[in-house]
Design an enzyme around this catalytic site. Structure first.
Site, PDB file in Angstrom:
ATOM      1  N   HIS A   1      48.271  16.497 -39.067  1.00  0.00           N
ATOM      2  CA  HIS A   1      48.323  15.037 -39.074  1.00  0.00           C
ATOM      3  C   HIS A   1      46.897  14.487 -38.974  1.00  0.00           C
ATOM      4  O   HIS A   1      45.946  15.242 -38.734  1.00  0.00           O
ATOM      5  CB  HIS A   1      49.202  14.505 -37.925  1.00  0.00           C
ATOM      6  CG  HIS A   1      48.708  14.820 -36.551  1.00  0.00           C
ATOM      7  ND1 HIS A   1      49.288  15.769 -35.739  1.00  0.00           N
ATOM      8  CD2 HIS A   1      47.676  14.314 -35.851  1.00  0.00           C
ATOM      9  CE1 HIS A   1      48.638  15.830 -34.597  1.00  0.00           C
ATOM     10  NE2 HIS A   1      47.653  14.965 -34.632  1.00  0.00           N
TER      11      HIS A   1
HETATM   12  P1  TYD Z   1      52.658  16.751 -31.865  1.00  0.00           P
HETATM   13  O1  TYD Z   1      51.872  15.552 -32.333  1.00  0.00           O
HETATM   14  O2  TYD Z   1      53.681  17.310 -32.787  1.00  0.00           O
HETATM   15  O3  TYD Z   1      51.678  17.922 -31.424  1.00  0.00           O
HETATM   16  P2  TYD Z   1      50.319  18.416 -32.125  1.00  0.00           P
HETATM   17  O4  TYD Z   1      49.228  17.491 -31.596  1.00  0.00           O
HETATM   18  O5  TYD Z   1      50.110  19.808 -31.685  1.00  0.00           O
HETATM   19  O6  TYD Z   1      50.487  18.255 -33.597  1.00  0.00           O
HETATM   20  O7  TYD Z   1      53.340  16.364 -30.488  1.00  0.00           O
HETATM   21  C1  TYD Z   1      54.412  17.116 -29.950  1.00  0.00           C
HETATM   22  C2  TYD Z   1      55.324  16.191 -29.172  1.00  0.00           C
HETATM   23  O8  TYD Z   1      54.669  15.648 -28.031  1.00  0.00           O
HETATM   24  C3  TYD Z   1      55.809  14.997 -29.996  1.00  0.00           C
HETATM   25  O9  TYD Z   1      57.161  14.768 -29.655  1.00  0.00           O
HETATM   26  C4  TYD Z   1      54.978  13.837 -29.474  1.00  0.00           C
HETATM   27  C5  TYD Z   1      54.715  14.217 -28.042  1.00  0.00           C
HETATM   28  N1  TYD Z   1      53.445  13.729 -27.480  1.00  0.00           N
HETATM   29  C6  TYD Z   1      53.461  12.747 -26.502  1.00  0.00           C
HETATM   30  O10 TYD Z   1      54.530  12.237 -26.100  1.00  0.00           O
HETATM   31  N2  TYD Z   1      52.279  12.323 -25.957  1.00  0.00           N
HETATM   32  C7  TYD Z   1      51.098  12.837 -26.357  1.00  0.00           C
HETATM   33  O11 TYD Z   1      50.021  12.433 -25.835  1.00  0.00           O
HETATM   34  C8  TYD Z   1      51.079  13.842 -27.402  1.00  0.00           C
HETATM   35  C9  TYD Z   1      49.778  14.428 -27.886  1.00  0.00           C
HETATM   36  C10 TYD Z   1      52.276  14.259 -27.930  1.00  0.00           C
END
Ligand code: TYD
Length: 137
Positions: free
Chosen positions: A51
């Site tokens: 992303h």
């Molecule tokens: P995701 O964005 O998929 O992880 P990565 O950064 O590894 O791509 O996030 C995983 C899950 O955690 C998603 O449901 C969103 C949640 N999340 C939060 O609630 N708060 C946060 O600060 C972050 C980074 C993720």
């Protein structure tokens, strides 16, 4: 402070009690930290990320293990870094597509972020990201 992704040296003090690392706002990074999250227990060779963020700036540090971070500005410029030391951090400006590749299940990746969690700041589709970068250029 940094327009491109940049590895920053994190100061360290080593004495008989072990190692202490530190960084400071304004000196090492140009944003206030509004959120900290950490990623751990990722199976070897698994990937996360996939992303980009519109506004969010981040500083990433890997403690133990190693993680490769591949970045792409959507305009043809790609960067690849390996974080494997608590004395190095990666500054990621806004507007970069990122893929994190974990080399070791023991990797703890700490992320210091300029904004609170905001789903509207995410772009999770690569083509959409490229279009977005064309528009804001
Ligand atoms: P995701 O964005 O998929 O992880 P990565 O950064 O590894 O791509 O996030 C995983 C899950 O955690 C998603 O449901 C969103 C949640 N999340 C939060 O609630 N708060 C946060 O600060 C972050 C980074 C993720």
């Amino acid at each position: 402070m940094y327009k491109k992704p940049t590895i920053i040296k994190i100061e360290k003090i080593i004495d008989e009690r072990g190692q202490l690392n530190f960084f400071e706002i304004d000196k090492d990074i140009d944003f206030l930290i509004k959120r900290v999250y950490f990623i751990s227990n990722v199976a070897k060779n698994k990937e996360r990320g996939q992303h980009a963020h519109k506004k969010l700036k981040q500083l990433m540090i890997a403690v133990g293990g190693a993680v490769e971070i591949d970045l792409d500005d959507g305009l043809g410029n790609k960067f690849s870094f390996v974080l494997n030391s608590s004395s190095e951090a990666l500054y990621i400006p806004c507007g970069y597509w990122r893929v994190l590749k974990f080399f070791d299940q023991n990797t703890n990746c700490f992320v210091f972020a300029s904004q609170k969690y905001d789903t509207s700041d995410y772009i999770r589709n690569y083509q959409e990201f490229v279009e977005y970068k064309k528009i804001i250029e």
